[in-house]
Design a protein around this motif. Structure first.
Motif, mmCIF file in Angstrom:
data_model
loop_
_atom_site.group_PDB
_atom_site.id
_atom_site.type_symbol
_atom_site.label_atom_id
_atom_site.label_comp_id
_atom_site.label_asym_id
_atom_site.label_seq_id
_atom_site.Cartn_x
_atom_site.Cartn_y
_atom_site.Cartn_z
ATOM 1 N N ARG A 2 0.890 -1.198 0.214
ATOM 2 C CA ARG A 2 0.014 0.009 -0.046
ATOM 3 C C ARG A 2 0.723 1.346 0.076
ATOM 4 O O ARG A 2 2.095 1.376 0.323
ATOM 5 C CB ARG A 2 -0.878 -0.008 1.166
ATOM 6 N N ARG A 28 -3.036 6.955 9.817
ATOM 7 C CA ARG A 28 -3.982 6.926 8.427
ATOM 8 C C ARG A 28 -4.164 5.526 7.945
ATOM 9 O O ARG A 28 -5.083 5.244 7.635
ATOM 10 C CB ARG A 28 -3.039 7.746 7.421
ATOM 11 N N SER A 29 -3.035 4.697 8.042
ATOM 12 C CA SER A 29 -3.266 3.452 7.633
ATOM 13 C C SER A 29 -4.192 2.682 8.385
ATOM 14 O O SER A 29 -5.098 1.819 7.969
ATOM 15 C CB SER A 29 -1.970 2.620 7.758
ATOM 16 N N ARG A 66 -7.029 4.075 9.840
ATOM 17 C CA ARG A 66 -8.207 4.473 9.476
ATOM 18 C C ARG A 66 -8.851 3.835 8.299
ATOM 19 O O ARG A 66 -9.911 3.348 7.996
ATOM 20 C CB ARG A 66 -8.255 5.926 9.468
ATOM 21 N N ALA A 67 -7.727 3.908 7.069
ATOM 22 C CA ALA A 67 -7.901 3.153 5.976
ATOM 23 C C ALA A 67 -8.457 1.820 6.069
ATOM 24 O O ALA A 67 -9.464 1.200 5.476
ATOM 25 C CB ALA A 67 -6.812 3.280 5.150
ATOM 26 N N TRP A 68 -7.512 1.030 6.877
ATOM 27 C CA TRP A 68 -7.994 -0.652 7.115
ATOM 28 C C TRP A 68 -9.307 -0.556 7.840
ATOM 29 O O TRP A 68 -10.136 -1.593 7.485
ATOM 30 C CB TRP A 68 -6.976 -1.046 8.091
ATOM 31 N N SER A 99 -12.089 1.433 7.481
ATOM 32 C CA SER A 99 -13.062 1.646 6.388
ATOM 33 C C SER A 99 -12.999 0.592 5.446
ATOM 34 O O SER A 99 -14.255 0.224 5.072
ATOM 35 C CB SER A 99 -12.412 3.047 5.789
ATOM 36 N N GLU A 100 -12.083 0.203 5.052
ATOM 37 C CA GLU A 100 -12.194 -0.919 4.053
ATOM 38 C C GLU A 100 -12.584 -2.244 4.566
ATOM 39 O O GLU A 100 -13.495 -2.956 3.932
ATOM 40 C CB GLU A 100 -10.777 -1.216 3.238
#
Length: 198
Positions: A15, A169-170, A172-174, A176-177
């Protein structure tokens, strides 16, 4: 298959945050290299300047023999935590036959009439000894090491802060996904989804 595993960004599991972490670690390694180079350069410059200064001071310092003319006493050190120095009044001649009398540091146990060595300046007044090579080297090592440590600590702190931001940030992205993938993957119903909805 080979064309999928080579080149920049070829790994589909890698990523942007992974790339950011790699770049930050490379930046820290580069900072450490820069710190070593800068610390060495400044330490060497301090050594050269210190040697030049010591040689200049040594040209104006003279070691003469003095004779104590009084009993020893004690004088407080320059710093509150330093030990008191043993001193005595002594007399010497420099230059030529010009007499000087001052209170100077002497070894413990010095008696009235003993001879001691004293450093004087061009006028014959008591002065500090010229800096030794050990003093110059210690100063140069201190400057070089301090510079190296300062750059590494500053660079490390900046990289650590940036890594925390990337990690947050990572995460939060995880989340969300995963919120979008987990119901499909596990077969559980999503909020608002009926039993017959697809």
């Amino acid at each position: 298959m080979h064309h999928r595993t080579t080149g920049t960004g070829a790994n589909p599991l890698r990523r942007d945050t992974d790339r950011a972490r790699t770049r930050l670690r490379a930046a820290f390694a580069l900072t450490c290299l820069l710190a070593v180079i800068t610390g060495f350069a400044l330490g060497r410059a301090a050594w050269t300047d210190g040697q030049r200064t010591a040689e200049d001071i040594a040209r104006h310092r003279h070691n003469v023999t003095a004779t104590t003319i009084g009993e020893t006493g004690y004088r407080a050190g320059d710093q509150p935590s330093s030990r008191p120095a043993t001193v005595a009044t002594a007399t010497w001649h420099y230059p030529s036959q010009r007499p000087h009398t001052e209170t100077i540091p002497v070894p413990a146990g010095t008696r009235n009439g003993d001879t001691v060595r004293v450093w004087v300046d061009d006028n014959g007044s008591a002065a500090a000894a010229p800096p030794s090579q050990a003093d110059t080297a210690l100063n140069a090592v201190g400057i070089g090491t301090g510079t190296l440590a300062g750059i590494v600590l500053t660079g490390g702190a900046l990289v650590a802060v940036r890594l925390r931001i990337v990690d947050a940030r990572s995460a939060r992205a995880w989340e969300s996904e995963w919120a979008g993938t987990e119901p499909l993957w596990s077969g559980r119903l999503r909020p608002g989804q009926g039993a017959g909805d697809d």
